[in-house]
Design a protein around this motif. Structure first.
Motif, short mmCIF file in Angstrom:
data_model
loop_
_atom_site.label_atom_id
_atom_site.label_comp_id
_atom_site.label_asym_id
_atom_site.label_seq_id
_atom_site.Cartn_x
_atom_site.Cartn_y
_atom_site.Cartn_z
N CYS A 66 1.67 -4.51 -2.66
CA CYS A 66 0.77 -4.43 -1.51
C CYS A 66 0.34 -2.98 -1.31
O CYS A 66 1.18 -2.08 -1.13
CB CYS A 66 1.47 -4.94 -0.26
N ALA A 67 -0.95 -2.76 -1.33
CA ALA A 67 -1.47 -1.40 -1.33
C ALA A 67 -1.19 -0.66 -0.03
O ALA A 67 -0.70 0.47 -0.05
CB ALA A 67 -2.98 -1.42 -1.61
N LEU A 68 -1.48 -1.26 1.10
CA LEU A 68 -1.42 -0.54 2.36
C LEU A 68 -0.06 -0.57 3.04
O LEU A 68 0.26 0.31 3.84
CB LEU A 68 -2.48 -1.07 3.32
N SER A 69 0.76 -1.56 2.75
CA SER A 69 2.08 -1.61 3.37
C SER A 69 3.13 -0.89 2.53
O SER A 69 4.24 -0.64 3.00
CB SER A 69 2.52 -3.07 3.59
N GLY A 70 2.79 -0.56 1.27
CA GLY A 70 3.75 0.11 0.39
C GLY A 70 4.89 -0.78 -0.03
O GLY A 70 5.94 -0.30 -0.46
N ALA A 71 4.69 -2.10 0.06
CA ALA A 71 5.76 -3.05 -0.26
C ALA A 71 5.48 -3.76 -1.58
O ALA A 71 4.33 -3.99 -1.95
CB ALA A 71 5.91 -4.07 0.86
N VAL A 72 6.55 -4.09 -2.28
CA VAL A 72 6.48 -4.94 -3.46
C VAL A 72 7.33 -6.18 -3.19
O VAL A 72 8.49 -6.07 -2.78
CB VAL A 72 7.00 -4.21 -4.72
N PHE A 73 6.71 -7.35 -3.38
CA PHE A 73 7.40 -8.61 -3.17
C PHE A 73 7.71 -9.27 -4.51
O PHE A 73 6.91 -9.21 -5.44
CB PHE A 73 6.55 -9.56 -2.33
N ARG A 74 8.86 -9.88 -4.59
CA ARG A 74 9.22 -10.73 -5.72
C ARG A 74 8.91 -12.17 -5.34
O ARG A 74 9.29 -12.64 -4.27
CB ARG A 74 10.71 -10.58 -6.03
#
Length: 449
Positions: free
Chosen positions: A248-256
């Protein structure tokens, strides 16, 4: 085999240089006299297309026919003009040529789609292209299909009633009969530049979509958070794996995302979150970790992400049933460099602002955007143009000086990233003036094929 050439999409849009975009062929052979140089340029016949992503035509992989086809055709969808170019790289790999062109009016009338983004070949040999909007620039997700033999435009892939509000990237696992796509953003709003006032207005996507691959139907949707802007989707390379990651570009999160215990249902969990930095001298008091790209090593051991605004590239080690572990990090530009206009007031990760990067006597401006990894996982290539309009807004010095292509050495034993100071492709020295380089592809295969 080791990569010997790379095809790089280059655009002149937003640079004030009135020249067509082109496909650059870069020499990657360290023994060559032209190592790290552009050895061929294939100009497009139109202006302001914005060549962005590039994808292969029918190639070896999980094909129903089982044929080990070679990578002979490169498909170049245009982000702004919605034109599609098909390039023959098989006849002369160092001097490709255009063999087919699909005009925007055909995409508009036949599919009611526009703003074309990511391309992948389907298991049946056809070509699938994700789009971001409708012809007017309103948000509209979905896909258009090209015939894998003739490259004729066949029409839309999904059912009209199941079109997502926005779209950008996708990936699939044929053995699990699933395709996963990301959200993207509204093209006509993004074209005006990044505006903090656009938050909480539905401009920036938030959905992860799960599709039935054979039925072409939407089966699940996940909300990844308001204004999260999920862009890049990657499955593990193991064709039996029911697991992948979305950045996710704006939240700085990576989800599995993974297949849950329930039959044919999928689930998501957050596994990485890069905190924003409190700053002064920027357009917002907090600078988010803008994840512009994500790539997984061919052995499914490492995950790499590019942080376009902060300026770092990160390497994470993947392990089963465990969160990714950060094992490598290097800064190759960005907005928080020491001596720049932005001052970091509070940082949860760094003790001081990083130094500017200089490679072969050239100061590198901009932040890391697109990544590409060699088949052996030992060389990570990076360019620093994300989207020309936003490039000009956030990194005007890069637009003026031209973007670059760098190479990082990867420690595949313990993890770690090091900039190769002997490699630099300087797109600021192009014959028609500085240009912006984005996508990277290897004809021998790469970590995104």
């Amino acid at each position: 085999p080791r990569e010997e050439v790379a095809y790089v999409t280059c655009t002149y849009r937003s640079t004030c240089i009135d020249q067509p975009d082109f496909l650059a062929t870069v020499d990657l052979n360290p023994c060559s006299a032209h190592y790290g140089q552009v050895i061929h340029r294939l100009p497009m016949p139109n202006l302001k297309d914005e060549l962005h992503c590039a994808g292969w035509g029918p190639v070896c992989g999980c094909f129903e026919s089982g044929a080990a086809a070679k990578r002979t055709k490169l498909v170049l969808p245009c982000l702004i003009s919605s034109r599609i170019y098909v390039v023959d790289v098989g006849s002369q790999c160092r001097a490709p040529r255009i063999c087919k062109m699909i005009e925007p009016v055909d995409v508009f009338w036949k599919c009611n789609k526009g703003y074309l983004a990511v391309t992948h070949p389907l298991p049946n040999g056809d070509i699938l292209i994700a789009n971001m909007g409708d012809p007017a620039g309103n948000g509209k997700g979905g896909f258009v299909v090209l015939d894998g033999e003739t490259f004729e435009l066949k029409g839309n892939w999904e059912n009209e009633c199941e079109v997502p509000p926005t779209g950008y990237d996708f990936w699939y696992q044929a053995r699990h009969n699933v395709l996963v796509s990301s959200a993207g953003l509204v093209p006509k709003v993004a074209g005006r530049g990044f505006n903090p006032d656009d938050f909480k207005k539905g401009i920036f996507g938030r959905r992860l979509n799960v599709w039935n691959l054979s039925c072409r139907s939407l089966t699940q949707c996940f909300d990844l958070g308001e204004d999260s802007l999920p862009l890049n989707v990657r499955f593990l390379h193991n064709p039996d794996a029911a697991e992948g990651y979305v950045a996710c570009a704006l939240s700085g999160a990576v989800f599995r995302f993974y297949k849950s215990c329930e039959a044919n249902n999928w689930a998501v969990e957050e596994v990485i979150c890069i905190p924003p930095k409190e700053v002064s001298g920027w357009i917002m008091p907090k600078m988010p970790a803008f994840i512009a790209d994500l790539v997984i090593s061919p052995d499914d051991r490492f995950l790499f992400i590019s942080n376009w605004l902060h300026g770092d590239i990160r390497q994470y080690e993947l392990s089963r049933n465990c969160k990714p572990r950060l094992v490598g990090q290097v800064f190759v530009g960005g907005s928080i460099l020491r001596g720049g206009p932005v001052t970091v007031c509070r940082d949860e990760e760094l003790k001081c602002q990083p130094e500017p990067l200089v490679v072969k006597c050239k100061r590198v401006y901009g932040g890391p955007a697109t990544l590409q990894l060699s088949l052996d996982g030992k060389r990570l290539y990076v360019t620093n143009s994300f989207y020309s309009t936003w490039d000009r807004q956030f990194y005007p010095s890069m637009v003026k000086e031209g973007s670059v292509m760098l190479q990082l050495d990867v420690d595949t034993d313990k993890g770690g990233l090091t900039v190769n100071k002997n490699f630099l492709v300087d797109f600021g020295k192009e014959p028609h003036g500085p240009c912006l380089a984005h996508e990277i592809r290897f004809p021998c295969g790469d970590a995104k094929s």
